[in-house]
Write a protein that holds these residues in place. Sequence first.
Motif, PDB file in Angstrom:
ATOM      1  N   TYR A 111      20.825 -21.676 -44.957  1.00 36.91           N
ATOM      2  CA  TYR A 111      20.377 -21.242 -46.282  1.00 36.91           C
ATOM      3  C   TYR A 111      21.063 -19.946 -46.674  1.00 36.91           C
ATOM      4  CZ  TYR A 111      16.766 -24.721 -45.621  1.00 36.91           C
ATOM      5  OH  TYR A 111      16.120 -25.898 -45.406  1.00 36.91           O
ATOM      6  N   THR A 112      21.385 -19.830 -47.938  1.00 36.06           N
ATOM      7  CA  THR A 112      21.951 -18.586 -48.445  1.00 36.06           C
ATOM      8  C   THR A 112      20.812 -17.569 -48.563  1.00 36.06           C
ATOM      9  OG1 THR A 112      21.507 -19.165 -50.734  1.00 36.06           O
ATOM     10  CG2 THR A 112      23.618 -19.895 -49.830  1.00 36.06           C
ATOM     11  N   PRO A 113      21.147 -16.277 -48.571  1.00 34.71           N
ATOM     12  CA  PRO A 113      20.102 -15.260 -48.736  1.00 34.71           C
ATOM     13  C   PRO A 113      19.271 -15.518 -49.991  1.00 34.71           C
ATOM     14  CG  PRO A 113      22.186 -14.231 -48.182  1.00 34.71           C
ATOM     15  CD  PRO A 113      22.474 -15.685 -48.389  1.00 34.71           C
ATOM     16  N   GLU A 114      19.913 -16.026 -51.028  1.00 28.40           N
ATOM     17  CA  GLU A 114      19.203 -16.310 -52.269  1.00 28.40           C
ATOM     18  C   GLU A 114      18.164 -17.420 -52.056  1.00 28.40           C
ATOM     19  OE1 GLU A 114      18.744 -14.989 -55.002  1.00 28.40           O
ATOM     20  OE2 GLU A 114      17.958 -16.619 -56.256  1.00 28.40           O
ATOM     21  N   GLN A 115      18.575 -18.485 -51.330  1.00 28.13           N
ATOM     22  CA  GLN A 115      17.637 -19.574 -51.038  1.00 28.13           C
ATOM     23  C   GLN A 115      16.488 -19.072 -50.163  1.00 28.13           C
ATOM     24  OE1 GLN A 115      20.649 -22.178 -49.446  1.00 28.13           O
ATOM     25  NE2 GLN A 115      20.375 -23.671 -51.120  1.00 28.13           N
ATOM     26  N   GLU A 116      16.825 -18.213 -49.184  1.00 27.37           N
ATOM     27  CA  GLU A 116      15.803 -17.629 -48.309  1.00 27.37           C
ATOM     28  C   GLU A 116      14.767 -16.869 -49.148  1.00 27.37           C
ATOM     29  OE1 GLU A 116      15.119 -17.720 -45.181  1.00 27.37           O
ATOM     30  OE2 GLU A 116      16.886 -18.598 -44.226  1.00 27.37           O
ATOM     31  N   ARG A 117      15.312 -16.095 -50.101  1.00 24.85           N
ATOM     32  CA  ARG A 117      14.425 -15.290 -50.933  1.00 24.85           C
ATOM     33  C   ARG A 117      13.514 -16.187 -51.771  1.00 24.85           C
ATOM     34  NH1 ARG A 117      13.937 -13.654 -55.793  1.00 24.85           N
ATOM     35  NH2 ARG A 117      15.805 -14.738 -56.514  1.00 24.85           N
TER      36      ARG A 117
END
Lengths: 420, 123
Positions: free
Chosen positions: B15-21
């Motif tokens: 997951y990208t940091p954006e997806q994680e967020r």
Amino acid sequence: MVTRGGQRTDPVAVGAALDSAHRSDWGRLLALLTRQLHSLDMAEEALQDAFTLAVTAWQRSGLPAQPAAWLLTTARNRAVERLRRDRVLRSKLPLLLHLGMEPGPEEGPEMSTIPDLRLRLLFTCCHPALAIESRVALTLRCVGGLTTAEISRAFLVSEPTMAARITRAKKKIAAAGIPYREPSDAELPDRLGGVLAVLYLVFNEGYSASTGDVAIRRDLCEEAIRLARVLVALAPDEPEALGLLALLLLQHARRDARFDGAGRLVLLPDQDRTRWERGAIVEAVALLGRAASHARLGGYQLQAAIAARHATTDRAEDTDWRGIAALYAGLEALTSSPIVTLNRAVAVAEYEGPAAGLSIVEGLAADLPSYHLLHSTRADLLRRLGRDAEAAAAYRTALALARSPADRDLLLRRLAEIGA
Amino acid sequence: MQYLFLIYGDETAQYTPEQERQTGEAHGAYWQMLHDHGVVRGGERLHASGTATLLRRPADGGDDRLVTDGPFTETKEQLGGFYLLECSDLDKALEYARQLPVGPGGAVEVRPVNPFMSVDEQG
């Protein structure tokens, strides 16, 4: 005590009265007891006890005036006795107080005053959290009042296997907290679909008649119709419930014409239409009219409309294939099912010719590679186009995939007809 | 009744940091909703199954505990978190389970808590 006679009653008469009560009242009594005892399992045990006790009691004192009321009161009293005895169930004591002992069975209420909660029972038995085989078995057992032995015979499994399946399902209902209530308006469309699917499955199990005892399978069809009637009576404004009942009646109306004297399958165009049951067809058409008045179209209504087109056409050659193809197109849009497309292809072939039908069928080969009806339909169309060698190959593919003896027999006859 | 929601998913997915967020926010909102409805009794996100340690007692009844590295089962789909809810019945629980944020292909197992061994009913 109000009895007919008051002396010893013939065991045969008692047996017949109990069979009839089992058939007509089991589901309704179980539904009510389940609410009162908060346990399907306990309710079933108590009701079973009541039926057992009735054998000797009715022989000794005559048939009660209200058999269902007698059974209900006796079952309730049995449950109370069991609860009192059972130390583990101490926690249910408050319930016991609330329930209390009923007066003697002969003073029980009239059946017409007993609330009908079968719809709740039906929704519980058809809950999506249960495996589909369990839903079917539970519905037949709890709502239909069939014995475990009857259900196991109908589904060709051993009685212990079926008993275990039902026990497991009841255990899950209790442990997982599957509710005993009718779904809310928001949940209803989803959940009603599940109930209809179970009833349709029960019917098809009997209708497809691929294996097993013919009489039992016919019973299964009639049981599905009876349960669909219960559903329609309890939820009269659900067009899809009306549609399902209409569909089942229409298919069942053809039962005597579907097999010839030698027990061989006869397809729709070749059936003796005078052997179709007129009364059922008339009733189904009226049900469809009622469903249509709600202006909420659905898959069962469309299937029933197609069956009704056939059922109300006296000669096969007068069939309105264009109208039927249009109804299949509607069903196709609703379900995206390749099997529906296959059926539409058959209708199209009838009014546009076999080549038009074949081109639709060819497009489905990848979706339904191991569906015997795809290959037999393709074979029929190829035969009509005079492409006998290809037809023979397709019939043989279908034969390798078909399982029911009736289907296999029909395919062998077709192969013989084209000299292959 | 109490229901445990076990959240399973493919933990090898990246997951990208954006997806994680976004996932974190979705769970935050979900928790808040459960809290507002007064139904949540607990819930946590778990570290990846590679951080798990297994203790197994021998089948022959011996009293040792064999300690090994890793989760109970070595599959792609692993337990990634849980919630504990108090609901009147399964339908209510399923209504909440349906709203639980899971990734594509992810699954929620709804298990009823067996209350027979609760403290106030023993003895």
